[in-house]
Design a protein around this motif. Structure first.
Motif, short mmCIF file in Angstrom:
data_model
loop_
_atom_site.label_atom_id
_atom_site.label_comp_id
_atom_site.label_asym_id
_atom_site.label_seq_id
_atom_site.Cartn_x
_atom_site.Cartn_y
_atom_site.Cartn_z
N ARG A 1 120.72 4.51 41.24
CA ARG A 1 120.46 4.66 39.81
C ARG A 1 121.32 3.68 39.04
N GLN B 1 122.71 12.06 34.44
CA GLN B 1 123.34 12.08 35.76
C GLN B 1 122.41 11.56 36.86
N ARG C 1 125.34 17.02 40.17
CA ARG C 1 125.72 18.27 39.55
C ARG C 1 124.73 18.56 38.44
N LYS D 1 134.06 17.62 38.86
CA LYS D 1 134.62 18.69 38.05
C LYS D 1 136.09 18.91 38.35
N ASN E 1 129.82 20.78 50.20
CA ASN E 1 128.88 19.79 49.67
C ASN E 1 128.79 18.50 50.49
N ASP F 1 125.50 20.63 35.82
CA ASP F 1 126.20 20.71 34.54
C ASP F 1 127.70 20.58 34.78
N GLN F 2 128.42 20.34 33.71
CA GLN F 2 129.88 20.23 33.84
C GLN F 2 130.53 21.53 33.43
N ILE G 1 125.29 14.53 29.79
CA ILE G 1 125.53 14.55 31.25
C ILE G 1 124.25 14.97 31.97
N PRO H 1 125.88 6.47 34.12
CA PRO H 1 127.27 6.89 34.23
C PRO H 1 127.57 7.55 35.57
N THR I 1 125.37 16.89 49.24
CA THR I 1 124.77 17.23 47.95
C THR I 1 125.61 16.61 46.87
N PHE J 1 130.09 10.24 36.92
CA PHE J 1 130.99 11.24 36.36
C PHE J 1 132.08 11.60 37.33
#
Lengths: 166, 170
Positions: free
Chosen positions: B74, A22, A163, B82, B113, A165-166, A18, B77, A160, B79
């Motif tokens: 880009r 990312q 991320r 969270k 955000n 990190d997860q 990730i 992936p 923003t 994601f």
């Protein structure tokens, strides 16, 4: 959505993948090998973990992420709809399937100030095109559309995305 | 498939001062076919090239150019956000002369955000994400007391569709 077991949590290698991907894959002939070299593993492992993350939904998709704004999709409008609570899930699903809708959400009303319980982000090149597409949604809802509005964004004040990190 | 290029080739007028972006046929096909399903194979760009009937070198060149010019942000992936933690969409109705002040307060929180100005009585829309429900509620209360305006708290009930890419030429 049912909560799933821990095996859908990213492991240490997943978190490394990730972090390394990312901001995008490197544009080299063997991008997974490149990532693998950074993480001290094999390209096969990287692809296998990414396949796994794709299957369990940690990765939604792998592909080009277009900058819609640069491409001329400047008419991003947030359409909000008041539909009966008993119908909202079904309509949310059907509206979410429309190709010009990128996001479709159910949210609570906030009465009396806010009557809308269904949100759909509609994309088009300009406002007129967004409004045409909103009319398609209105037609789909027919009499079940009790009211709607379209909120165009006039300024992005903060955004923003990435991320760490997860 | 209507061509974006032909629509964009109209001369810019005062009301249309936008920079035009022209894509050629190959670029268009690339963007249409590979917003998802990018190959998980050792040489994915070669695979794409085979499918589009061109060479790996050309595909990489096109993608670099699209990325450099900001047409794609880009390739890679996307994601899922969270799942841990708590988030909400919040809206406020702020008099225009107060908007900048209030928006600055809102944006100053790391928990915020996205923050957009929108054309509506509810003219300030932002997403708050926090590791805990308690912190989220605290941010909402603080924002109301610091700005002096009430907040509509509109947390997600159900998500039907999100960001799987969409055709650019429909």
């Amino acid at each position: 959505m049912k909560s799933r077991a821990n095996n859908n949590r990213p492991n240490a290698l997943d978190r490394g993948i990730i972090r390394c991907t990312q901001a995008g894959l490197p544009l080299v002939p063997q991008p997974y090998q490149y990532i693998a070299d950074q993480l001290g593993t094999t390209a096969e492992q990287v692809m296998q973990r990414m396949r796994q993350m794709l299957e369990c939904g940690i990765i939604r998709r792998i592909g080009a992420v277009p900058n819609h704004y640069t491409l001329g999709f400047r008419g991003n409008g947030m359409s909000v709809w008041d539909v009966d609570d008993s119908l909202v899930a079904e309509y949310g699903r059907r509206i979410g399937e429309l190709e010009f809708v990128s996001h479709s959400y159910q949210r609570p009303r906030f009465l009396p100030e806010w009557r809308y319980n269904l949100f759909a982000m509609v994309h088009g090149r300009d406002r007129a095109e967004v409004m045409q597409k909103v009319e398609l949604i209105a037609a789909l809802l027919g009499k079940d559309n009790r009211a709607h509005e379209v909120l165009f964004s006039t300024r992005i004040l903060k955004k923003t995305g990435l991320r760490i990190d997860q | 498939m209507s061509s974006i290029a032909s629509k964009r080739s109209r001369p810019a007028t005062a009301s249309q001062p936008l920079r035009t972006v022209r894509l050629n046929e190959l670029e268009r096909r690339l963007l249409d076919a590979f917003q998802r399903g990018f190959p998980l194979s050792p040489t994915p760009f070669q695979e794409i090239a085979d499918r589009l009937g061109t060479s790996e070198e050309v595909v990489l060149g096109v993608l670099k150019r699209l990325q450099r010019s900001g047409i794609i942000s880009r390739i890679g992936p996307v994601f899922k956000p969270k799942r841990i933690g708590s988030s909400t969409l919040a809206a406020m109705s702020i008099p225009p002369e107060e908007l900048d002040r209030v928006a600055a307060v809102v944006s100053s929180y790391v928990e915020v955000n996205h923050n957009y100005e929108r054309e509506n009585d509810y003219n300030l829309w932002f997403v708050i994400t926090s590791p805990s429900k308690e912190r989220l509620q605290q941010v909402l209360r603080e924002l109301e007391s610091r700005t002096g305006y009430p907040i509509l708290d509109l947390p997600l009930v159900k998500q039907h569709h999100i960001d799987l890419g969409f055709p650019l030429w429909c």
